[in-house]
Design a protein around this motif. Structure first.
Motif, PDB file in Angstrom:
ATOM      1  N   PHE A  87       3.138   3.745   6.173  1.00  0.00           N
ATOM      2  CA  PHE A  87       3.181   2.812   5.082  1.00  0.00           C
ATOM      3  C   PHE A  87       4.593   3.362   4.361  1.00  0.00           C
ATOM      4  O   PHE A  87       5.096   4.452   4.852  1.00  0.00           O
ATOM      5  CB  PHE A  87       1.873   2.822   4.267  1.00  0.00           C
ATOM      6  CG  PHE A  87       1.860   4.251   3.930  1.00  0.00           C
ATOM      7  CD1 PHE A  87       2.333   4.648   2.635  1.00  0.00           C
ATOM      8  CD2 PHE A  87       0.803   5.058   4.536  1.00  0.00           C
ATOM      9  CE1 PHE A  87       1.862   5.894   1.872  1.00  0.00           C
ATOM     10  CE2 PHE A  87       0.337   6.145   4.132  1.00  0.00           C
ATOM     11  CZ  PHE A  87       1.024   6.668   2.833  1.00  0.00           C
ATOM     12  N   ASP A  88       4.981   2.735   3.581  1.00  0.00           N
ATOM     13  CA  ASP A  88       6.291   2.809   2.781  1.00  0.00           C
ATOM     14  C   ASP A  88       6.096   3.943   1.982  1.00  0.00           C
ATOM     15  O   ASP A  88       5.948   3.792   0.741  1.00  0.00           O
ATOM     16  CB  ASP A  88       6.587   1.580   2.224  1.00  0.00           C
ATOM     17  CG  ASP A  88       8.192   1.851   1.606  1.00  0.00           C
ATOM     18  OD1 ASP A  88       8.999   2.873   2.020  1.00  0.00           O
ATOM     19  OD2 ASP A  88       8.959   1.016   0.704  1.00  0.00           O
ATOM     20  N   ALA A  89       5.854   5.478   2.230  1.00  0.00           N
ATOM     21  CA  ALA A  89       5.659   6.342   1.206  1.00  0.00           C
ATOM     22  C   ALA A  89       6.778   6.939   0.825  1.00  0.00           C
ATOM     23  O   ALA A  89       7.878   6.838   1.259  1.00  0.00           O
ATOM     24  CB  ALA A  89       4.862   7.539   2.293  1.00  0.00           C
ATOM     25  N   PRO A  93      10.569   8.999   5.729  1.00  0.00           N
ATOM     26  CA  PRO A  93       9.525   9.146   6.884  1.00  0.00           C
ATOM     27  C   PRO A  93       8.978  10.601   7.255  1.00  0.00           C
ATOM     28  O   PRO A  93       9.583  11.558   6.829  1.00  0.00           O
ATOM     29  CB  PRO A  93      10.380   8.735   7.998  1.00  0.00           C
ATOM     30  CG  PRO A  93      11.886   9.065   7.599  1.00  0.00           C
ATOM     31  CD  PRO A  93      11.823   9.001   6.134  1.00  0.00           C
ATOM     32  N   ALA A  94       7.984  10.674   7.775  1.00  0.00           N
ATOM     33  CA  ALA A  94       6.999  11.843   7.824  1.00  0.00           C
ATOM     34  C   ALA A  94       6.137  11.790   8.895  1.00  0.00           C
ATOM     35  O   ALA A  94       5.703  10.539   9.063  1.00  0.00           O
ATOM     36  CB  ALA A  94       6.520  12.203   6.583  1.00  0.00           C
ATOM     37  N   PRO A 162      -0.237   2.824  -1.575  1.00  0.00           N
ATOM     38  CA  PRO A 162       0.037   1.349  -1.941  1.00  0.00           C
ATOM     39  C   PRO A 162      -0.745   0.682  -0.993  1.00  0.00           C
ATOM     40  O   PRO A 162      -0.678  -0.864  -1.176  1.00  0.00           O
ATOM     41  CB  PRO A 162       1.553   1.056  -1.005  1.00  0.00           C
ATOM     42  CG  PRO A 162       1.598   2.602  -0.224  1.00  0.00           C
ATOM     43  CD  PRO A 162       0.921   3.521  -0.771  1.00  0.00           C
ATOM     44  N   ARG A 163      -1.678   0.853   0.019  1.00  0.00           N
ATOM     45  CA  ARG A 163      -2.664   0.063   0.689  1.00  0.00           C
ATOM     46  C   ARG A 163      -3.943  -0.337  -0.307  1.00  0.00           C
ATOM     47  O   ARG A 163      -4.927  -1.028   0.455  1.00  0.00           O
ATOM     48  CB  ARG A 163      -3.034   0.522   2.081  1.00  0.00           C
ATOM     49  CG  ARG A 163      -1.940   0.637   3.082  1.00  0.00           C
ATOM     50  CD  ARG A 163      -1.843  -0.272   4.063  1.00  0.00           C
ATOM     51  NE  ARG A 163      -0.606  -0.328   4.571  1.00  0.00           N
ATOM     52  CZ  ARG A 163      -0.198   0.358   5.630  1.00  0.00           C
ATOM     53  NH1 ARG A 163      -1.255   1.366   6.215  1.00  0.00           N
ATOM     54  NH2 ARG A 163       0.838   0.327   6.524  1.00  0.00           N
TER      55      ARG A 163
END
Ligand SMILES: CC(C)(COP(=O)(O)OP(=O)(O)OC[C@H]1O[C@@H](n2cnc3c(N)ncnc32)[C@H](O)[C@@H]1OP(=O)(O)O)[C@@H](O)C(=O)NCCC(=O)NCCS
Length: 189
Positions: A87-89, A93-94, A162-163
């Motif tokens: 998800f757009d954390a 990116p990780a 965000p989810r």
């Protein structure tokens, strides 16, 4: 890169998923205690779909959430592994490390043991620079595993997942991190 299909620790085999893991996996994911820090327990169909996504991650990246099997009994006990944050954390990116074990196998050190093995894979085999982990603020058992494997809480990294809808009690998340240098230090004790 050659896919990493199999890892081992003293008491566990971290392996690919077998079709007959679904029964135990679905039972684990239907257990409200196991799923109390997730929005809801999973149906059998949802559990099967999750195994499908896990297999897809292995196919795409050569690593993922390995199925955990006890060497003493051969029992399937859950999963632990590495996956790209999907998800757009704010920290992405990780690659994250995560775990879920069936309740009767808690409190025996299996989650930490499997997680150590996955960290070694992340740094020694996959040559990643950093691994993160996150969970809802209230999930202290999971945070204990993060601490047990030497991960450090990043107080600036707390975020709202965000989810989950605003106001959901599980939405506030904490972030833990470990980089290669720190992992090497933890190995030296
Ligand atoms: C998070 C979860 C995997 C932790 O399981 P766990 O069994 O508590 O974790 P461990 O296997 O590392 O066990 C740790 C405990 O076992 C004890 N232990 C016993 N034998 C041990 C051994 N040989 N080595 C290490 N620890 C041992 C430790 O002292 C520790 O006890 P403590 O928590 O009182 O300090 C489990 O609670 C779970 O599956 N939760 C539901 C799914 C979930 O929330 N996943 C995370 C989402 S982000």
């Amino acid at each position: 890169m050659t896919p990493i299909l199999h890892l081992e620790s003293a008491r566990l085999t971290l392996r690919q998923w077998h079709d007959d893991d679904l029964r135990e996996f679905a039972a684990m994911c239907a257990d409200p205690q196991v799923m109390r820090y997730f929005p809801a327990p999973l149906t059998r169909l949802e559990a099967a779909a999750l195994i499908g996504r896990i297999r897809g991650h292995f196919n795409e990246y050569g690593f993922g959430l390995w199925a955990l099997e006890r060497k003493d009994s051969g029992a399937f006990i859950g999963m632990t592994g590495l996956l790209h944050v999907n998800f757009d954390a704010p920290f992405g990116p990780a690659v994250e490390i995560g775990w879920r074990l069936a309740r009767r196998h808690w409190g025996l050190g299996f989650a930490s043991e499997a997680a150590w093995t996955c960290l070694r894979c992340a740094f020694a085999q996959l040559r990643l620079d950093e691994v993160v982990s996150f969970t809802s603020q209230s999930n202290l058992p999971s945070q204990k595993v993060m601490q047990a494997i030497g991960m450090l809480h990043d107080p600036d990294g707390s975020f709202e997942h965000p989810r989950l809808p605003p106001g959901h009690p599980l939405r506030p998340h904490v972030l833990y991190r470990i980089n290669r240098a720190h992992w090497q230090q933890t190995l030296r004790g």
